[in-house]
Design a protein around this motif. Structure first.
Motif, PDB file in Angstrom:
ATOM      1  N   PRO A 150      50.512 -29.586  65.758  1.00  0.00           N
ATOM      2  CA  PRO A 150      49.611 -28.683  65.039  1.00  0.00           C
ATOM      3  C   PRO A 150      50.312 -27.687  64.117  1.00  0.00           C
ATOM      4  N   GLN A 151      49.527 -27.150  63.215  1.00  0.00           N
ATOM      5  CA  GLN A 151      50.025 -26.169  62.258  1.00  0.00           C
ATOM      6  C   GLN A 151      50.591 -24.946  62.983  1.00  0.00           C
ATOM      7  N   GLU A 170      55.425 -33.673  56.628  1.00  0.00           N
ATOM      8  CA  GLU A 170      55.080 -32.269  56.843  1.00  0.00           C
ATOM      9  C   GLU A 170      54.001 -31.879  55.848  1.00  0.00           C
ATOM     10  N   ASN A 171      52.891 -31.368  56.375  1.00  0.00           N
ATOM     11  CA  ASN A 171      51.755 -30.951  55.547  1.00  0.00           C
ATOM     12  C   ASN A 171      51.244 -32.075  54.652  1.00  0.00           C
ATOM     13  N   ARG A 191      52.722 -28.412  59.443  1.00  0.00           N
ATOM     14  CA  ARG A 191      52.106 -29.340  60.399  1.00  0.00           C
ATOM     15  C   ARG A 191      52.857 -30.654  60.284  1.00  0.00           C
ATOM     16  N   PHE A 220      50.600 -21.668  68.035  1.00  0.00           N
ATOM     17  CA  PHE A 220      49.979 -22.511  67.031  1.00  0.00           C
ATOM     18  C   PHE A 220      49.069 -21.655  66.162  1.00  0.00           C
ATOM     19  N   GLU A 223      43.994 -23.652  62.052  1.00  0.00           N
ATOM     20  CA  GLU A 223      43.853 -24.325  60.770  1.00  0.00           C
ATOM     21  C   GLU A 223      42.488 -24.016  60.189  1.00  0.00           C
TER      22      GLU A 223
END
Length: 227
Positions: A150-151, A170-171, A191, A220, A223
């Motif tokens: 998770p982000q 990533e992302n 993320r 975390f 989002e």
């Protein structure tokens, strides 16, 4: 029989040859990896090497922990097989020899049950050992196939990843293959997603203030909801 503590000699880094070789392998990767023309990445690489060199030269006393596995570590042998065929062959082989010493952790007070089955990390250099240092953390993070991490962000910690095995993104911005290096500045939200077929093993380096590395306070991020 009584133990004479005066004859007790604490273990030093040089007493665990493969652990020393692993730190040298990490130093070498940060030395030869391209910065892609980025002064920021080049500066980070220099700081990692500088701090690692001090640790190696000091031949630090070890603070070995009790080895501990997590569910995801069933994927470590496969990750090391992949890594041994990639650009970081020597590092993958060294990790395999040192692996029995590893203490795998989650790093969060609360972790989603699903994530607890497919993620864990182990520290190699950190304030709490096994190789003690107050100003740098070097470790490994392992993801099972198909993991979505998770982000999150790291406050006052600069972080880099180097791929040992497996593809990841990533992302959702790019796919990183073994040998790739990516830098996340302090506070950068990111993320991680991992390919469906193979596990992913990354080396990471954290740079930051001593007090922040001692207590990273990993959390975390929430989002944003999709409209």
């Amino acid at each position: 029989m009584h133990c004479n503590q005066d004859n007790y000699t604490p273990l030093r880094l040089s007493h665990k040859a493969d652990l020393l070789y692993l730190l040298r392998d990490v130093d070498e990767v940060y030395r030869r990896s391209s910065a892609g023309g980025s002064k920021m990445i080049r500066s980070h690489q220099h700081q990692v090497r500088k701090r690692l060199s001090r640790i190696i030269e000091a031949d630090e006393h070890l603070l070995l922990k009790n080895p501990e596995s997590k569910p995801v570590t069933i994927h470590l042998p496969r990750a090391l097989e992949i890594g041994a065929r990639g650009p970081l062959t020597q590092m993958a082989q060294t990790i395999g020899r040192v692996a029995p010493l590893f203490t795998w952790e989650y790093g969060y007070d609360k972790i989603p049950r699903k994530l607890s089955q497919c993620y864990a990390f182990t520290e190699i250099v950190s304030p709490s050992g096994p190789v003690p240092s107050s100003n740098i953390i070097i470790g490994l993070v392992l993801f099972a196939p198909g993991t979505v991490y998770p982000q999150h962000a790291h406050h006052e910690i600069e972080e880099s990843y180097i791929s040992v095995a497996g593809a990841w993104s990533e992302n959702d911005a790019a796919v990183f293959a073994p040998g790739s290096l990516i830098l996340n500045r302090s506070g950068h939200q990111h993320r991680i997603t991992v390919g469906d077929r193979e596990p992913c093993l990354l080396v990471y380096a954290w740079l930051g203030k001593d007090e922040r590395l001692l207590k990273p306070n990993m959390k975390f991020s929430r989002e944003p909801k999709k409209s």
